[in-house]
Design an enzyme around this catalytic site. Structure first.
Site, short mmCIF file in Angstrom:
data_model
loop_
_atom_site.label_atom_id
_atom_site.label_comp_id
_atom_site.label_asym_id
_atom_site.label_seq_id
_atom_site.Cartn_x
_atom_site.Cartn_y
_atom_site.Cartn_z
N ARG A 190 -12.07 17.19 -36.03
CA ARG A 190 -12.68 15.87 -36.00
C ARG A 190 -14.03 15.90 -35.28
NH1 ARG A 190 -11.11 10.78 -32.90
NH2 ARG A 190 -11.76 9.05 -34.24
N ASP B 2 -25.56 19.14 -35.67
CA ASP B 2 -26.53 19.58 -34.68
C ASP B 2 -26.01 19.57 -33.25
OD1 ASP B 2 -26.33 16.88 -34.23
OD2 ASP B 2 -28.45 16.42 -34.58
N ASN C 277 -15.83 6.80 -31.53
CA ASN C 277 -15.61 7.94 -30.63
C ASN C 277 -14.97 7.57 -29.29
OD1 ASN C 277 -16.90 9.45 -32.60
ND2 ASN C 277 -18.88 9.41 -31.57
N ASP D 135 0.28 12.13 -40.38
CA ASP D 135 1.25 12.67 -41.35
C ASP D 135 2.59 12.74 -40.64
OD1 ASP D 135 2.91 14.18 -42.96
OD2 ASP D 135 1.64 15.96 -42.96
N VAL E 81 -23.60 12.34 -38.14
CA VAL E 81 -24.64 11.64 -37.39
C VAL E 81 -25.85 12.57 -37.28
CG1 VAL E 81 -25.24 10.43 -35.26
CG2 VAL E 81 -22.89 10.36 -36.12
N HIS F 202 -6.42 14.66 -42.50
CA HIS F 202 -5.45 13.75 -41.86
C HIS F 202 -4.01 14.22 -42.06
CE1 HIS F 202 -8.25 9.97 -41.54
NE2 HIS F 202 -8.66 10.99 -40.83
N THR F 203 -3.85 15.41 -42.57
CA THR F 203 -2.51 16.01 -42.59
C THR F 203 -2.13 16.51 -41.20
OG1 THR F 203 -1.08 17.55 -43.78
CG2 THR F 203 -3.26 18.36 -43.18
N HIS G 213 -17.40 14.41 -36.93
CA HIS G 213 -18.17 13.35 -36.30
C HIS G 213 -19.56 13.83 -35.90
CE1 HIS G 213 -15.06 10.02 -35.35
NE2 HIS G 213 -14.62 10.76 -36.34
N ASP G 214 -19.71 15.10 -35.65
CA ASP G 214 -21.03 15.66 -35.37
C ASP G 214 -21.89 15.64 -36.63
OD1 ASP G 214 -23.11 16.98 -33.96
OD2 ASP G 214 -22.44 18.90 -34.76
N GLY H 189 -26.74 14.99 -39.04
CA GLY H 189 -26.49 16.38 -39.39
C GLY H 189 -25.70 17.14 -38.35
N SER I 231 -24.99 17.11 -31.56
CA SER I 231 -25.36 15.90 -30.80
C SER I 231 -24.15 15.18 -30.24
CB SER I 231 -26.16 14.94 -31.69
OG SER I 231 -25.40 14.49 -32.80
N ASP J 100 -1.08 21.19 -44.28
CA ASP J 100 -0.47 21.34 -45.60
C ASP J 100 -0.90 20.18 -46.48
OD1 ASP J 100 1.04 19.16 -44.69
OD2 ASP J 100 2.76 20.41 -44.14
#
Length: 316
Positions: free
Chosen positions: A60, A72, A92, A236, A68, A191-192, A64-65, A70, A74, A244
């Site tokens: 994650r 990078d 976040n 899950d 925003v 999200h598994t 999330h990097d 690209g 941040s 999976d």
């Protein structure tokens, strides 16, 4: 012999050109930090063995990097007198985690090759190794990113897809990053693994009909109508710490935890791809690897842009 020497020279020239022209490649650190991949893998494997959930958290972080400005690094920056970081953004705050693990990985990498490897590249490698540690398949990570000098709180608030989005909103959010609807559906398969806070799925289980009623009822004890915002439930329920295809099987049974999850199987254009992945885990694994490489190539800083941070939490 001359032909082989010429081929080797051409390969070296192409590699150098790729670094100058800003193209990521899988051999970027082969000469400058040959033990990089084994160093990161050992640290990630240890962190996931200590806490299985950490694998999802590291994946994650990379996601999330990249969404925003690209990929990078941040997202790793702390607030300072000159920087307003992304950690307190809505998607976040009190949710994104794993920063201490990244610090540990970075320190181990610095010990074997100081000042060479970017934090952005560490995130990309750690995401791949986390998936492997939890049972997924490997892929070749493209490298050569550099770290940003600043962050974007507004970007984190506006560009990271919200759990309340409908299918068209999800497609639009990914399209804005150069990713297709297919990429969106397969990357959602992350999200598994992992867990979500009650506040992100409360409305889905109390107010919506595109969820199996017995499943919604089972979640309410841990997610009361007006309290328990930070209580966690697995994304899950079947295999929450195994990478999976059960996520897609759950969607076909209306057991998507988030509103945005169940939107992928709700009588719309995504239904067919969800069905394919629910029936064929190998296809999901293959497509996931392809889309992770594509996501990792969102607007990276390369060449002389940005820097290689020695501390992932602050610019040099």
């Amino acid at each position: 012999m001359r032909t082989r020497v010429l081929s080797a020279c051409i390969a070296l020239i192409l590699l150098c050109l790729s670094k100058v022209n800003g193209q990521l490649n899988s051999t970027y650190y082969d000469s400058t930090c040959p033990s990089l991949l084994s160093t990161v893998k050992a640290a990630v494997t240890a962190a996931v063995a200590k806490e299985k959930r950490m694998g999802a958290s590291l994946v994650r972080l990379h996601f999330h990097d990249c969404f925003v400005n690209g990929c990078d690094g941040s997202v790793l920056l702390d607030d300072s007198s000159t920087i307003t970081g992304e950690k307190t953004a809505g998607p976040n705050n009190n949710s994104l985690r794993g920063f201490d693990v990244v610090d540990t990985i970075k320190s181990k990498v610095e010990a074997v090759c100081s000042g060479v490897v970017s934090c952005a590249d560490i995130l990309a490698i750690a995401a791949r190794d986390s998936v492997i540690a939890l049972g997924g398949r490997t892929w070749t990570v493209q490298l050569g990113r550099r770290d940003s000098l600043t962050a974007s709180l507004s970007g984190a608030n506006s560009k990271i897809p919200a759990p309340t989005l409908n299918l068209s909103g999800l497609i639009s959010a990914f399209t804005a990053q150069g990713l297709s609807a297919k990429d969106m559906i397969v990357l959602s398969g992350a999200h598994t693994i992992g867990q979500a806070r009650c506040t992100t799925f409360r409305s889905h289980i109390y107010n919506e009909t595109n969820i199996l009623s017995s499943f919604a009822t089972s979640l309410k004890a841990n997610c009361p109508f007006s309290s328990g915002d930070d209580n966690l439930s697995p994304l899950d329920l079947q295999t929450p710490t195994t990478f999976d295809n059960k996520y897609y099987i759950n969607l076909k049974s209306q057991k998507g935890l988030l509103h945005s999850d169940q939107e992928l199987f709700n009588g719309g254009s995504a239904d067919s791809q969800v069905t394919t992945y629910s029936n064929n885990q190998a296809t999901f694994f293959s497509d996931f690897a392809t889309s992770m490489v594509k996501m990792g190539n969102i607007n990276p800083l390369t060449g002389s842009s940005g820097e290689v941070r020695t501390n992932c939490r602050k610019p040099n």
